[in-house]
Write a protein that holds these residues in place. Sequence first.
Motif, PDB file in Angstrom:
ATOM      1  N   VAL B 313       0.880  -1.186   0.000  1.00  0.00           N
ATOM      2  CA  VAL B 313       0.000   0.000   0.000  1.00  0.00           C
ATOM      3  C   VAL B 313       0.908   1.224   0.000  1.00  0.00           C
ATOM      4  CG1 VAL B 313      -1.805   1.269   1.228  1.00  0.00           C
ATOM      5  CG2 VAL B 313      -1.785  -1.225   1.296  1.00  0.00           C
ATOM      6  N   PRO B 314       0.774   2.106  -1.009  1.00  0.00           N
ATOM      7  CA  PRO B 314       1.667   3.260  -1.064  1.00  0.00           C
ATOM      8  C   PRO B 314       1.347   4.292   0.028  1.00  0.00           C
ATOM      9  CG  PRO B 314       0.013   3.408  -2.782  1.00  0.00           C
ATOM     10  CD  PRO B 314      -0.179   2.081  -2.124  1.00  0.00           C
ATOM     11  N   GLY B 315       2.398   4.911   0.551  1.00  0.00           N
ATOM     12  CA  GLY B 315       2.215   5.994   1.515  1.00  0.00           C
ATOM     13  C   GLY B 315       2.306   7.335   0.812  1.00  0.00           C
ATOM     14  N   ILE B 316       2.140   8.405   1.590  1.00  0.00           N
ATOM     15  CA  ILE B 316       2.161   9.753   1.013  1.00  0.00           C
ATOM     16  C   ILE B 316       3.478  10.004   0.283  1.00  0.00           C
ATOM     17  CG2 ILE B 316       2.204  12.216   1.639  1.00  0.00           C
ATOM     18  CD1 ILE B 316       0.221  11.452   3.938  1.00  0.00           C
ATOM     19  N   GLU B 317       4.578   9.609   0.896  1.00  0.00           N
ATOM     20  CA  GLU B 317       5.903   9.871   0.292  1.00  0.00           C
ATOM     21  C   GLU B 317       6.103   9.093  -1.004  1.00  0.00           C
ATOM     22  OE1 GLU B 317       8.688   9.130   3.436  1.00  0.00           O
ATOM     23  OE2 GLU B 317       7.922  10.800   4.630  1.00  0.00           O
ATOM     24  N   ASP B 318       5.556   7.869  -1.065  1.00  0.00           N
ATOM     25  CA  ASP B 318       5.689   7.080  -2.306  1.00  0.00           C
ATOM     26  C   ASP B 318       4.989   7.777  -3.464  1.00  0.00           C
ATOM     27  OD1 ASP B 318       6.867   4.483  -1.211  1.00  0.00           O
ATOM     28  OD2 ASP B 318       5.133   4.823   0.072  1.00  0.00           O
ATOM     29  N   ILE B 319       3.846   8.402  -3.141  1.00  0.00           N
ATOM     30  CA  ILE B 319       3.072   9.048  -4.208  1.00  0.00           C
ATOM     31  C   ILE B 319       3.711  10.395  -4.581  1.00  0.00           C
ATOM     32  CG2 ILE B 319       0.791   9.948  -4.840  1.00  0.00           C
ATOM     33  CD1 ILE B 319      -0.349   7.847  -2.811  1.00  0.00           C
ATOM     34  N   VAL B 320       4.222  11.110  -3.595  1.00  0.00           N
ATOM     35  CA  VAL B 320       4.819  12.423  -3.892  1.00  0.00           C
ATOM     36  C   VAL B 320       6.185  12.252  -4.579  1.00  0.00           C
ATOM     37  CG1 VAL B 320       5.709  14.561  -2.888  1.00  0.00           C
ATOM     38  CG2 VAL B 320       3.611  13.573  -2.000  1.00  0.00           C
ATOM     39  N   TYR B 321       7.041  11.416  -3.989  1.00  0.00           N
ATOM     40  CA  TYR B 321       8.426  11.318  -4.514  1.00  0.00           C
ATOM     41  C   TYR B 321       8.660  10.112  -5.423  1.00  0.00           C
ATOM     42  CZ  TYR B 321       8.921  14.815  -0.900  1.00  0.00           C
ATOM     43  OH  TYR B 321       8.747  15.931  -0.126  1.00  0.00           O
ATOM     44  N   GLY B 322       7.646   9.273  -5.573  1.00  0.00           N
ATOM     45  CA  GLY B 322       7.769   8.118  -6.450  1.00  0.00           C
ATOM     46  C   GLY B 322       8.375   6.907  -5.744  1.00  0.00           C
ATOM     47  N   ASN B 323       8.110   5.755  -6.322  1.00  0.00           N
ATOM     48  CA  ASN B 323       8.674   4.511  -5.797  1.00  0.00           C
ATOM     49  C   ASN B 323       8.854   3.577  -6.980  1.00  0.00           C
ATOM     50  OD1 ASN B 323       8.990   1.889  -4.737  1.00  0.00           O
ATOM     51  ND2 ASN B 323       7.913   2.454  -2.846  1.00  0.00           N
ATOM     52  N   LYS B 324      10.107   3.517  -7.439  1.00  0.00           N
ATOM     53  CA  LYS B 324      10.406   2.762  -8.667  1.00  0.00           C
ATOM     54  C   LYS B 324      10.034   1.292  -8.533  1.00  0.00           C
ATOM     55  CE  LYS B 324      13.860   4.921 -11.507  1.00  0.00           C
ATOM     56  NZ  LYS B 324      15.277   5.051 -11.772  1.00  0.00           N
ATOM     57  N   GLU B 325      10.374   0.737  -7.352  1.00  0.00           N
ATOM     58  CA  GLU B 325      10.162  -0.694  -7.130  1.00  0.00           C
ATOM     59  C   GLU B 325       8.692  -1.077  -7.347  1.00  0.00           C
ATOM     60  OE1 GLU B 325      11.359  -1.898  -3.212  1.00  0.00           O
ATOM     61  OE2 GLU B 325      10.442  -3.872  -3.522  1.00  0.00           O
ATOM     62  N   HIS B 326       7.815  -0.199  -6.903  1.00  0.00           N
ATOM     63  CA  HIS B 326       6.392  -0.526  -7.010  1.00  0.00           C
ATOM     64  C   HIS B 326       5.685   0.239  -8.128  1.00  0.00           C
ATOM     65  CE1 HIS B 326       6.289  -3.081  -3.466  1.00  0.00           C
ATOM     66  NE2 HIS B 326       7.125  -2.222  -2.902  1.00  0.00           N
ATOM     67  N   GLY B 327       6.470   0.892  -8.960  1.00  0.00           N
ATOM     68  CA  GLY B 327       5.909   1.527 -10.163  1.00  0.00           C
ATOM     69  C   GLY B 327       5.186   2.849  -9.949  1.00  0.00           C
ATOM     70  N   PHE B 328       5.590   3.618  -8.964  1.00  0.00           N
ATOM     71  CA  PHE B 328       4.964   4.941  -8.758  1.00  0.00           C
ATOM     72  C   PHE B 328       5.866   6.037  -9.307  1.00  0.00           C
ATOM     73  CE2 PHE B 328       2.857   2.326  -5.616  1.00  0.00           C
ATOM     74  CZ  PHE B 328       1.528   2.700  -5.787  1.00  0.00           C
ATOM     75  N   ILE B 329       5.334   6.814 -10.251  1.00  0.00           N
ATOM     76  CA  ILE B 329       6.114   7.904 -10.859  1.00  0.00           C
ATOM     77  C   ILE B 329       6.140   9.086  -9.889  1.00  0.00           C
ATOM     78  CG2 ILE B 329       6.303   9.405 -12.892  1.00  0.00           C
ATOM     79  CD1 ILE B 329       4.229   7.581 -14.254  1.00  0.00           C
ATOM     80  N   PRO B 330       7.292   9.763  -9.728  1.00  0.00           N
ATOM     81  CA  PRO B 330       7.315  10.947  -8.859  1.00  0.00           C
ATOM     82  C   PRO B 330       6.357  12.023  -9.379  1.00  0.00           C
ATOM     83  CG  PRO B 330       9.527  10.327  -9.539  1.00  0.00           C
ATOM     84  CD  PRO B 330       8.596   9.492 -10.341  1.00  0.00           C
TER      85      PRO B 330
END
Lengths: 263, 506
Positions: B313-330
């Motif tokens: 489950v993505p957190g606020i920081e994953d959505i704002v700054y991105g998370n490559k491992e889980h495919g979230f673009i900054p």
Amino acid sequence: MFETFSLLTLQQYWWIIISLLGAILVFLLFVQGGQSLIYTLGKTENEKTIIINSIGRKWEFTFTTLVTFGGAFFASFPLFYSTSFGGAYWVWMIILFSFVLQAVSYEFRKKSNNFLGQKTFEVFLMINGFTAPLLLGITVATFFTGSNFSVDEMNFSKWENTAHGLESVLSLHNLSLGIAVFSLSRVLAILYFMNNINNENIFSRSKKQLFICSSIFLISFLSFIITLMFVDGYAVNPDTKEGNANKYFHIFIRCFVGFVWNI
Amino acid sequence: MDENLLELVNWSRAQFALTAMYHWLFVPLTLGITFIIAIMETIYYKTNDEKWKKITKFWMILFGINFAIGVATGIILEFQFGTNWSNYSWFVGDIFGAPLAIEGIMAFFLESTFIAVMFFGWNKVSKKFHLVSTWLVALGSNLSALWILVANAWMQHPVGMKFNTETARNEMVDFWEILFSPVAISKFLHTITSGYVLASIFVIGVSAWFLLKNREEFLAKKSILIAAIFGLSSSLFLAGTGDIAGHEIAQKQGMKLAAMEGLYKGENGASLVLFGLLDGDKKLKDENNGFVFKIEIPKALSFLANRDFDSFVPGIEDIVYGNKEHGFIPTSEKIIKGKLAIKSLKEYKSSKKNGDKIKEKSSLKIFEENFKYFGYGYLNSPESIIPNVPLVFYSFHIMVALGFYFIVFFILVLFFLKKDILQKNKWILYTSIWTVPLAYIASETGWIVAEVGRQPWVIQDLMTTSMAVSKIDASAVQITFFLFLSIFTALLIAEIKIMTTQIKNY
């Protein structure tokens, strides 16, 4: 079904719906006209109550027609809706405030311990009775007389006048349609009372008021129409963006000739 | 965002929130009590017992008082889209406006017509026709709620539309996709059942007052019976639809879910916070987990979000700054793409006007590639996509806690009623009265979660709040805000006074 309609057909289809709703709304404004006459036609407590009860069961129809009219305009002509409502902010807000006051007044007026008192709710009905038809008429008049606004490349509109619609009240031409709609709503209300209420006093006062209101309607409506025939219209001409001299007169003549020709 | 615009947006939001929250004080009772009244009248129709007619008529009086003010506050909302959110109205008019128009027609044909029969038709129409009218009022009010909720759901998850590059606006291509969007269905069911729960609690609360005063025992007990059964079944259904709504939010509005749970760093097998106190000193990217203390249900958030206890489950920081491992673009990248979409749209329009076919084609291609992030182009910083976390977090947890409390409450009331010991246990009667304001709090907090949680978006990913606002003076909105505040507060006081007097003098 609608997907196959051309833009022009859709516009015409929506225009018929809007016209129909607008016509029903003007017809149902007799409720407001009646509200403005509470103290003119009703001199005793009993007469006042008879008048209010007579129109009291009809107010929801005017109200819901206005809501439907707004929704239909929103859906069908969003650029108009966003420009007029977002720009003529104050006029629309005053109209809406008056309808808020109206909606509770019928229900709350006679209830005991109603906080503001019976008289206040009657004044609320009067406020709505005067302002709603008058300002709706003035706002409709601005569709003919124009308003000072601009739209950007995203078609987002901006009103260039800080009075935000209040300036339209100062135009005699706009005002004449406002008075016409207001006095028409009174005429309709009087005719309704004369048929709906079995009270001699109210009937005789109604008869007297009918003559006054009909005369005011005739004068104001004719002055609006005649003035309209001699003003420049604002046609959308992407090349010149110029006003079209006597546009409404030409439209009127075209319609009139077309009508006679078909007969 | 410049200061004037920020002030305008804040006042416009405050005004809409004020009018919507006032409106929502009256609507849920209408949605639920109409069904309770219809059930009562059906019993009267079947039994022909005059006592049931009396019960039906009593609740109808209270419904009438509530309905009038609900209508009064509702009209402002519809027209405010034009007066205060005019750019929004233009941008999505034919999508949002259509359900709104249908709502008006529904209200016109069903509510207005049959309400008149319901109130004034007792001795003028047949019993059967009157009963049908009462059911149609219940159905009509719920159907009109459907359309406005469909419109709201579309803003949370825009589907069934296409952006028209010629007019620079969204146009409807599939009405059914909008109507049957999973977000719309879960929102509709969750919202109307919350109304049923509130109305049931209202009926129980008023009836409990009668029992405390040793008055109207038959009316009170029969009303409690119907309201408690209706309320219990509705609140169980409400919990179910809440779970579905939570799942939909996780899939479509990750940031809202993260704010609801105060989740800053995403994780696999994420826990659901049961109770928690947020740490006001929490800064993005620091090591602080954002809580002073919390009690959690392990892995429950992952299950709610993805129906898988171990999922991410993505957190606020994953959505704002991105998370490559889980495919979230900054978000910074999305902003660049959004600005590119806006720029290419302008270029497309100008090249079309100038007859430059090659440029027209290439700019349209760039626009279509980046349109998904169109709204991001209007953001100033990646952090601006974070809503007010404490407001959303606490509102969500208050709503959920109260929702579960209501289930227990209904069971208790039914138990005491069945044993016929309600009057002997005055505490349950007092609890019933004090649960009424709690139902209103739960209902309002639900809307805070839905609306504050999706900020800064008016339409998720496509249009920001600042882009949607009418360009008028902030001072004008301030004046109307205070006018609304004073009028609505006066009317609310009047309503409460009238209602309590009607109950006391019954």
